[in-house]
Design a protein around this motif. Structure first.
Motif, PDB file in Angstrom:
ATOM      1  N   LEU A 157      70.719  14.299  30.312  1.00 31.45           N
ATOM      2  CA  LEU A 157      71.135  14.150  28.917  1.00 31.45           C
ATOM      3  C   LEU A 157      70.781  15.367  28.069  1.00 31.45           C
ATOM      4  CD1 LEU A 157      70.276  10.419  28.064  1.00 31.45           C
ATOM      5  CD2 LEU A 157      72.541  11.459  28.205  1.00 31.45           C
ATOM      6  N   THR A 158      69.668  16.001  28.380  1.00 32.85           N
ATOM      7  CA  THR A 158      69.216  17.148  27.569  1.00 32.85           C
ATOM      8  C   THR A 158      69.616  18.487  28.181  1.00 32.85           C
ATOM      9  OG1 THR A 158      67.069  17.168  28.712  1.00 32.85           O
ATOM     10  CG2 THR A 158      67.247  15.817  26.717  1.00 32.85           C
ATOM     11  N   TYR A 159      70.482  18.473  29.193  1.00 33.16           N
ATOM     12  CA  TYR A 159      70.825  19.723  29.878  1.00 33.16           C
ATOM     13  C   TYR A 159      71.433  20.773  28.945  1.00 33.16           C
ATOM     14  CZ  TYR A 159      72.619  22.994  33.311  1.00 33.16           C
ATOM     15  OH  TYR A 159      72.886  24.127  34.028  1.00 33.16           O
ATOM     16  N   PRO A 160      72.288  20.410  27.982  1.00 32.88           N
ATOM     17  CA  PRO A 160      72.816  21.460  27.083  1.00 32.88           C
ATOM     18  C   PRO A 160      71.714  22.209  26.334  1.00 32.88           C
ATOM     19  CG  PRO A 160      74.109  19.459  26.882  1.00 32.88           C
ATOM     20  CD  PRO A 160      72.915  19.109  27.716  1.00 32.88           C
ATOM     21  N   PHE A 161      70.573  21.574  26.115  1.00 37.63           N
ATOM     22  CA  PHE A 161      69.492  22.239  25.387  1.00 37.63           C
ATOM     23  C   PHE A 161      68.550  22.993  26.321  1.00 37.63           C
ATOM     24  CE2 PHE A 161      70.696  18.308  23.225  1.00 37.63           C
ATOM     25  CZ  PHE A 161      71.125  18.811  22.001  1.00 37.63           C
ATOM     26  N   GLN A 163      69.605  24.375  29.337  1.00 34.54           N
ATOM     27  CA  GLN A 163      70.298  25.380  30.142  1.00 34.54           C
ATOM     28  C   GLN A 163      69.882  26.815  29.790  1.00 34.54           C
ATOM     29  OE1 GLN A 163      74.482  25.687  29.538  1.00 34.54           O
ATOM     30  NE2 GLN A 163      74.837  26.965  31.346  1.00 34.54           N
ATOM     31  N   PRO A 164      69.718  27.149  28.491  1.00 31.52           N
ATOM     32  CA  PRO A 164      69.299  28.539  28.186  1.00 31.52           C
ATOM     33  C   PRO A 164      67.975  28.930  28.817  1.00 31.52           C
ATOM     34  CG  PRO A 164      70.152  27.463  26.215  1.00 31.52           C
ATOM     35  CD  PRO A 164      70.038  26.404  27.266  1.00 31.52           C
ATOM     36  N   LEU A 165      67.127  27.952  29.115  1.00 31.28           N
ATOM     37  CA  LEU A 165      65.821  28.281  29.708  1.00 31.28           C
ATOM     38  C   LEU A 165      65.968  28.852  31.111  1.00 31.28           C
ATOM     39  CD1 LEU A 165      63.780  25.136  28.585  1.00 31.28           C
ATOM     40  CD2 LEU A 165      63.867  27.399  27.505  1.00 31.28           C
ATOM     41  N   PHE A 166      67.075  28.526  31.803  1.00 30.92           N
ATOM     42  CA  PHE A 166      67.266  29.034  33.162  1.00 30.92           C
ATOM     43  C   PHE A 166      67.526  30.540  33.165  1.00 30.92           C
ATOM     44  CE2 PHE A 166      68.112  24.551  33.769  1.00 30.92           C
ATOM     45  CZ  PHE A 166      67.486  24.288  34.980  1.00 30.92           C
ATOM     46  N   ARG A 167      67.990  31.040  32.029  1.00 32.15           N
ATOM     47  CA  ARG A 167      68.264  32.489  31.974  1.00 32.15           C
ATOM     48  C   ARG A 167      66.970  33.287  32.060  1.00 32.15           C
ATOM     49  NH1 ARG A 167      71.999  30.972  27.460  1.00 32.15           N
ATOM     50  NH2 ARG A 167      74.041  30.640  28.417  1.00 32.15           N
ATOM     51  N   LEU A 168      65.851  32.655  31.696  1.00 30.18           N
ATOM     52  CA  LEU A 168      64.567  33.351  31.841  1.00 30.18           C
ATOM     53  C   LEU A 168      64.260  33.634  33.294  1.00 30.18           C
ATOM     54  CD1 LEU A 168      62.448  31.313  29.243  1.00 30.18           C
ATOM     55  CD2 LEU A 168      63.584  33.531  28.926  1.00 30.18           C
ATOM     56  N   PRO A 172      72.176  31.473  35.634  1.00 34.49           N
ATOM     57  CA  PRO A 172      73.054  30.995  34.547  1.00 34.49           C
ATOM     58  C   PRO A 172      72.844  29.524  34.220  1.00 34.49           C
ATOM     59  CG  PRO A 172      74.284  31.208  36.599  1.00 34.49           C
ATOM     60  CD  PRO A 172      72.933  31.782  36.860  1.00 34.49           C
ATOM     61  N   GLY A 173      72.227  28.773  35.134  1.00 30.05           N
ATOM     62  CA  GLY A 173      72.008  27.339  34.892  1.00 30.05           C
ATOM     63  C   GLY A 173      71.299  26.727  36.076  1.00 30.05           C
TER      64      GLY A 173
END
Length: 443
Positions: A157-161, A163-168, A172-173
């Protein structure tokens, strides 16, 4: 006032568990209470398993030394009753599952040796020990399922929020397949609007599916608590039979008092008056034959009334139509005398035993009397059918409702009569919407 759910005898009083709708389940207190219960199973199981296994194995190992081995086993078995009390309290607090306490521990023979023997033979304690033993593997499973299901729901449910953390991590996701960025190949990441939306949809499905799975797991927990930590089956049967026997004795005594009262106030009083009138007529036979003749005529009329009262009393004890023609004809005769039109339907493949048939007849008769006197209905129905090895009779009316056994409507007395033959009586009487009474009796 609704009195739905009043039954006799109650095999086990239980607080009705509210079931939230499918759409409200994710935010209901019941769902989260059950989740907490399933999560705590692991810790209870771990401590209980260690407690039971270590000390019982130690007791068995020390059994050759009687003064140490068997007393230790007895103490552990009896102490499992305390664990059972805590688990019943946990089930009541988190799952609204109310389970009756088992019978208290009783030492059958006096002395320390008697206590050891009674402790080692305590069935309730051994069932508590079995519960703790089974709780470890079951607790591992429920803990894993509860944590995994809700974690997966939260993550998707919170994946859209998130997902940007994977760029660290130079991704990409979230990665579903492949060897990662250091060994590129057939890598697949949840990225792009389509896959992010699909992930959220999976989370929505899990949000509503998880409470149903939690409910199923909690149902197993409830069965374990009721089966292993509640009263033993035979003790419940003994308790119900004791209550049933007491109800039978009370009902028989009440019927005897009613018959005695009817005879004393009715036929007996008429016969005493009749004897006095005939005595006076005898004295006047020579001096005033006309007056004596009138007194004999009056006495003759009194005899007819006394015979009618005795006939009605005998019919009240056991009507001849019930013996000769069964419930269908007997209930039809009762319905014909009711001041409210009553539709009677009796569909039984065979006649029940005489005591059960008599209880069914009197219960339905009294219920129809209540319909006439108290319901304010303009129509009623009686349906009697077979349901396996039991008889189900339903008396319904469209009156004012609000029948409550606690308020002297006569239903409480019927419950006592029904209890005597191991039957149940359920009353559903919401105010303003009529009354439906369901009678269930063994064939």
């Amino acid at each position: 006032m609704s009195t739905a759910g009043i039954t006799v005898p109650g095999a086990e009083p239980r607080v009705p568990v509210s079931r939230p709708s499918f759409w409200r389940a994710p935010i209901s207190a019941r769902t989260w209470g059950e989740t907490m219960h399933l999560t705590l199973n692991f810790f209870v199981g771990l401590l209980g398993f260690i407690y039971v296994t270590v000390f019982i194995v130690l007791g068995i190992g020390l059994t050759p030394l009687f003064l140490m081995g068997l007393p230790l086993i007895a103490g552990i078995v009896v102490s499992c009753r305390g664990w059972g009390s805590m688990e019943r309290a946990r089930a009541r607090l988190l799952m609204d599952e109310v389970v009756r306490k088992p019978a208290k521990f009783r030492q059958k023979t006096p002395g320390f040796t008697g206590w050891v023997k009674s402790g080692c033979a305590d069935g309730t304690g051994w069932r508590g020990a079995l519960y703790l033993f089974l709780m470890l593997p079951w607790g591992i499973f429920t803990f894993t399922m509860a944590i995994t299901l809700w974690s997966a729901t939260l993550v998707t449910l919170t994946y859209p929020f998130t997902q940007p953390l994977f760029r660290l991590a130079d991704q990409p996701g979230a990665q579903l397949s492949g060897d990662g960025p250091k060994a590129p190949g057939d890598d697949f990441y949840l990225t792009g609007p389509l896959w992010v939306t699909a992930t959220v949809l999976v989370g929505v499905v899990l949000l509503f599916l998880t409470p149903q799975l939690i409910r199923g797991l909690a149902a197993v927990d409830r069965a374990m608590v009721r089966g292993l930590l509640g009263p033993a089956f035979l003790s419940k049967q003994v308790e119900e039979l004791t209550v049933s026997r007491a109800a039978s004795v009370d009902t028989a005594a009440s019927d005897m008092r009613r018959i005695e009262r009817d005879l004393h106030d009715g036929a007996q009083a008429r016969l005493v008056s009749l004897a006095m009138d005939l005595g006076l007529a005898k004295e006047k036979m020579d001096s005033d034959p006309e007056s004596a003749q009138r007194m004999v005529v009056d006495a003759h009329n009194e005899v007819k009334l006394a015979l009618r009262e005795l006939r009605d009393l005998a019919r009240g004890i056991h009507p001849a139509v019930l013996t000769d023609r069964g419930l269908d004809a007997a209930l039809s005769a009762v319905a014909a005398k009711c001041t409210v039109p009553v539709a009677v339907t009796v569909d039984l493949p065979r006649r029940p035993s005489a005591p059960v048939e008599q209880v069914a007849y009197y219960t339905v008769s009294e219920l129809l009397t209540n319909v006439s006197k108290h319901s304010g209905a303009d129509s009623a129905s009686v349906t009697v059918r077979a349901d396996g090895d039991r008889i189900v009779a339903v008396v319904a009316d469209n009156g004012r409702g609000g029948a409550n056994p606690a308020h002297g409507t006569g239903i409480a007395g019927l419950m006592e009569r029904v209890r005597g033959v191991d039957g149940t009586l359920k009353v559903d009487s919401p105010a303003g919407r009529g009354t439906t009474v369901t009678l269930t009796l063994p064939y």
